[in-house]
Each structure stands twice: as C-alpha cells, then as structure tokens.
Design a protein around this motif. Structure first.
Motif, PDB file in Angstrom:
ATOM      1  N   ALA A  46       0.837  -1.167  -0.104  1.00 29.54           N
ATOM      2  CA  ALA A  46      -0.073  -0.069  -0.105  1.00 29.54           C
ATOM      3  C   ALA A  46       0.870   1.107   0.077  1.00 29.54           C
ATOM      4  O   ALA A  46       1.216   2.285  -0.497  1.00 29.54           O
ATOM      5  N   GLY A  47       1.509   1.615   0.573  1.00 27.81           N
ATOM      6  CA  GLY A  47       2.835   2.778   0.898  1.00 27.81           C
ATOM      7  C   GLY A  47       3.427   2.571  -0.374  1.00 27.81           C
ATOM      8  O   GLY A  47       3.995   3.693  -0.634  1.00 27.81           O
ATOM      9  N   VAL A  48       4.233   1.117  -0.773  1.00 32.34           N
ATOM     10  CA  VAL A  48       4.915   1.878  -2.292  1.00 32.34           C
ATOM     11  C   VAL A  48       3.646   2.440  -3.413  1.00 32.34           C
ATOM     12  O   VAL A  48       4.078   3.503  -4.252  1.00 32.34           O
ATOM     13  N   PHE A  49       2.548   1.834  -3.181  1.00 35.56           N
ATOM     14  CA  PHE A  49       2.032   1.680  -4.406  1.00 35.56           C
ATOM     15  C   PHE A  49       0.930   3.054  -4.462  1.00 35.56           C
ATOM     16  O   PHE A  49       0.459   4.470  -5.244  1.00 35.56           O
ATOM     17  N   ALA A  50       0.917   3.977  -2.801  1.00 37.12           N
ATOM     18  CA  ALA A  50       0.305   4.823  -2.780  1.00 37.12           C
ATOM     19  C   ALA A  50       1.449   6.490  -2.971  1.00 37.12           C
ATOM     20  O   ALA A  50       0.888   6.653  -4.088  1.00 37.12           O
ATOM     21  N   ARG A  51       2.254   5.757  -3.196  1.00 43.02           N
ATOM     22  CA  ARG A  51       3.426   6.738  -3.508  1.00 43.02           C
ATOM     23  C   ARG A  51       3.751   7.194  -5.239  1.00 43.02           C
ATOM     24  O   ARG A  51       3.987   7.806  -5.773  1.00 43.02           O
ATOM     25  N   ARG A  52       4.251   5.891  -5.649  1.00 43.09           N
ATOM     26  CA  ARG A  52       3.829   5.494  -7.266  1.00 43.09           C
ATOM     27  C   ARG A  52       2.592   6.450  -8.050  1.00 43.09           C
ATOM     28  O   ARG A  52       2.192   7.183  -8.866  1.00 43.09           O
ATOM     29  N   LEU A  53       0.777   6.233  -6.556  1.00 47.13           N
ATOM     30  CA  LEU A  53       0.207   7.007  -7.527  1.00 47.13           C
ATOM     31  C   LEU A  53       0.164   8.330  -7.099  1.00 47.13           C
ATOM     32  O   LEU A  53      -0.194   8.668  -8.223  1.00 47.13           O
ATOM     33  N   ARG A  54       0.428   8.870  -6.649  1.00 46.80           N
ATOM     34  CA  ARG A  54       0.987  10.493  -6.230  1.00 46.80           C
ATOM     35  C   ARG A  54       1.905  10.402  -7.644  1.00 46.80           C
ATOM     36  O   ARG A  54       1.874  12.248  -8.184  1.00 46.80           O
ATOM     37  N   ARG A  55       3.066  10.311  -7.664  1.00 46.73           N
ATOM     38  CA  ARG A  55       3.719  10.589  -8.849  1.00 46.73           C
ATOM     39  C   ARG A  55       3.024  10.545 -10.218  1.00 46.73           C
ATOM     40  O   ARG A  55       3.791  11.180 -11.449  1.00 46.73           O
ATOM     41  N   MET A  56       2.354   9.457 -10.538  1.00 44.38           N
ATOM     42  CA  MET A  56       1.895   8.954 -11.959  1.00 44.38           C
ATOM     43  C   MET A  56       0.694  10.945 -11.931  1.00 44.38           C
ATOM     44  O   MET A  56       0.470  10.577 -12.969  1.00 44.38           O
ATOM     45  N   ARG A  57      -0.178  10.638 -11.124  1.00 36.93           N
ATOM     46  CA  ARG A  57      -1.071  11.514 -10.949  1.00 36.93           C
ATOM     47  C   ARG A  57      -0.303  13.382 -11.570  1.00 36.93           C
ATOM     48  O   ARG A  57      -0.707  14.172 -11.912  1.00 36.93           O
ATOM     49  N   LEU A  58       1.011  13.642 -11.281  1.00 40.38           N
ATOM     50  CA  LEU A  58       1.924  14.772 -11.137  1.00 40.38           C
ATOM     51  C   LEU A  58       2.105  15.101 -12.557  1.00 40.38           C
ATOM     52  O   LEU A  58       1.964  15.994 -13.795  1.00 40.38           O
ATOM     53  N   HIS A  59       2.152  13.511 -12.960  1.00 42.52           N
ATOM     54  CA  HIS A  59       1.612  13.432 -14.757  1.00 42.52           C
ATOM     55  C   HIS A  59       0.968  13.067 -15.180  1.00 42.52           C
ATOM     56  O   HIS A  59       0.900  13.199 -16.616  1.00 42.52           O
ATOM     57  N   GLY A  60       0.008  13.316 -14.596  1.00 45.50           N
ATOM     58  CA  GLY A  60      -2.209  13.952 -15.005  1.00 45.50           C
ATOM     59  C   GLY A  60      -2.544  12.270 -15.662  1.00 45.50           C
ATOM     60  O   GLY A  60      -3.247  11.837 -16.955  1.00 45.50           O
ATOM     61  N   VAL A  61      -1.579  10.914 -14.805  1.00 45.89           N
ATOM     62  CA  VAL A  61      -1.916   9.557 -15.065  1.00 45.89           C
ATOM     63  C   VAL A  61      -2.956   8.496 -14.206  1.00 45.89           C
ATOM     64  O   VAL A  61      -2.224   9.695 -12.653  1.00 45.89           O
ATOM     65  N   GLU A  62      -4.208   8.510 -14.306  1.00 46.63           N
ATOM     66  CA  GLU A  62      -5.307   8.145 -13.044  1.00 46.63           C
ATOM     67  C   GLU A  62      -5.282   6.464 -13.654  1.00 46.63           C
ATOM     68  O   GLU A  62      -5.977   6.214 -14.581  1.00 46.63           O
ATOM     69  N   PRO A  63      -4.284   5.714 -12.887  1.00 45.57           N
ATOM     70  CA  PRO A  63      -4.730   3.979 -13.362  1.00 45.57           C
ATOM     71  C   PRO A  63      -5.844   3.978 -12.817  1.00 45.57           C
ATOM     72  O   PRO A  63      -6.663   4.061 -11.240  1.00 45.57           O
ATOM     73  N   LEU A  64      -6.026   2.882 -13.088  1.00 44.13           N
ATOM     74  CA  LEU A  64      -7.852   2.526 -13.256  1.00 44.13           C
ATOM     75  C   LEU A  64      -7.095   1.161 -11.705  1.00 44.13           C
ATOM     76  O   LEU A  64      -6.708   0.303 -11.736  1.00 44.13           O
ATOM     77  N   GLY A  65      -8.170   1.490 -11.267  1.00 42.20           N
ATOM     78  CA  GLY A  65      -8.240   1.135  -9.662  1.00 42.20           C
ATOM     79  C   GLY A  65      -7.123   1.313  -8.625  1.00 42.20           C
ATOM     80  O   GLY A  65      -7.325   0.202  -7.463  1.00 42.20           O
ATOM     81  N   LEU A  66      -6.069   2.386  -8.912  1.00 39.74           N
ATOM     82  CA  LEU A  66      -5.044   1.939  -8.159  1.00 39.74           C
ATOM     83  C   LEU A  66      -5.123   2.934  -7.007  1.00 39.74           C
ATOM     84  O   LEU A  66      -4.882   2.203  -5.938  1.00 39.74           O
ATOM     85  N   GLU A  67      -6.390   3.746  -6.814  1.00 36.02           N
ATOM     86  CA  GLU A  67      -6.045   4.639  -5.290  1.00 36.02           C
ATOM     87  C   GLU A  67      -7.128   3.376  -4.546  1.00 36.02           C
ATOM     88  O   GLU A  67      -7.202   3.040  -3.302  1.00 36.02           O
ATOM     89  N   ARG A  68      -8.402   2.543  -5.084  1.00 34.35           N
ATOM     90  CA  ARG A  68      -8.855   1.779  -4.534  1.00 34.35           C
ATOM     91  C   ARG A  68      -8.417   0.371  -3.604  1.00 34.35           C
ATOM     92  O   ARG A  68      -8.238   0.504  -2.890  1.00 34.35           O
TER      93      ARG A  68
END
Length: 119
Positions: free
Chosen positions: A45-67
């Motif tokens: 969860a910690g690893v992917f929370a950080r990756r999600l923040r970086r992806m969002r900085l680049h305008g990417v919203e992966p399907l289901g990652l926040e969930r």
C-alpha cells in the motif's frame, strides 16, 4: 504458486472495474503469474500510494489504483501478488490475493510503458 486460469477467473469475478477488466484480459489470452511469496499488505500500500502520487503529477490516473491502496491498507494481513499482462501488451493488471490465495483483495490496471525503438 501455480494457479489454474479458470480458478483465477473465479477470483476476478468482482464488481469493480479493474477486476472486470483483468478478467476480460485473462479471457482474451493474457499471460499471468501469481507469486509464491507473501508480504505485508501495508508494505505494498505504501509503495503504490507513492507511485499513485507521482503518476497523478504526470496526469495519469490508473484504473483502480487508489482503491487498491485503500483495500490493502484495510486488509492488514499478508498478501500474495500477481500480474496479468494483456495479450496486446498495452495493460498490466496488478492483483493481490489473500495469503492462501483463496480470495482477491485488490486489483488495479496500469498502462505498460513501452519505449519505441529509435530505428
């Protein structure tokens, strides 16, 4: 851990978009693997929370990652991971299962980053 395709299909028969997309990919000839090892859910969860923040900085919203991050945090027990790579090589589905592999904990779809050849 060897998981037969039909059993993996049953595990992915959830009601969220990411697991439905993973199931469709699997039924369309995707390759898959489920890992033999387990790790604490909070670690993932910690690893992917950080990756999600970086992806969002680049305008990417992966399907289901926040969930997926939230479900892993809520699960609180070790999980077994797995990957499903779509037959067209456009998507990778990251899946987490209970420690014994009997239930899906969370699933997310990530776009595969393929570098184009300069030739």
């Amino acid at each position: 851990m060897t998981v037969e395709r039909h059993l993996l299909e049953k595990l992915l028969a959830g009601d969220d978009e990411a697991s439905a997309a993973a199931l469709a990919a699997l039924r369309s000839g995707a390759t898959y693997s489920v890992w033999d090892t387990t790790h604490p859910a909070e670690q993932h969860a910690g690893v992917f929370a950080r990756r999600l923040r970086r992806m969002r900085l680049h305008g990417v919203e992966p399907l289901g990652l926040e969930r997926m991050v939230q479900l892993l945090r809520d699960h609180g027990r070790p999980v077994r991971g797995g990957l499903i790579d779509s037959a067209d090589q456009k998507w990778t589905f990251l899946c987490y299962f209970t420690e014994d592999g009997s239930a899906l904990v969370a699933c997310a779809r990530l776009q595969r980053w393929v570098e184009r050849s300069p030739l």
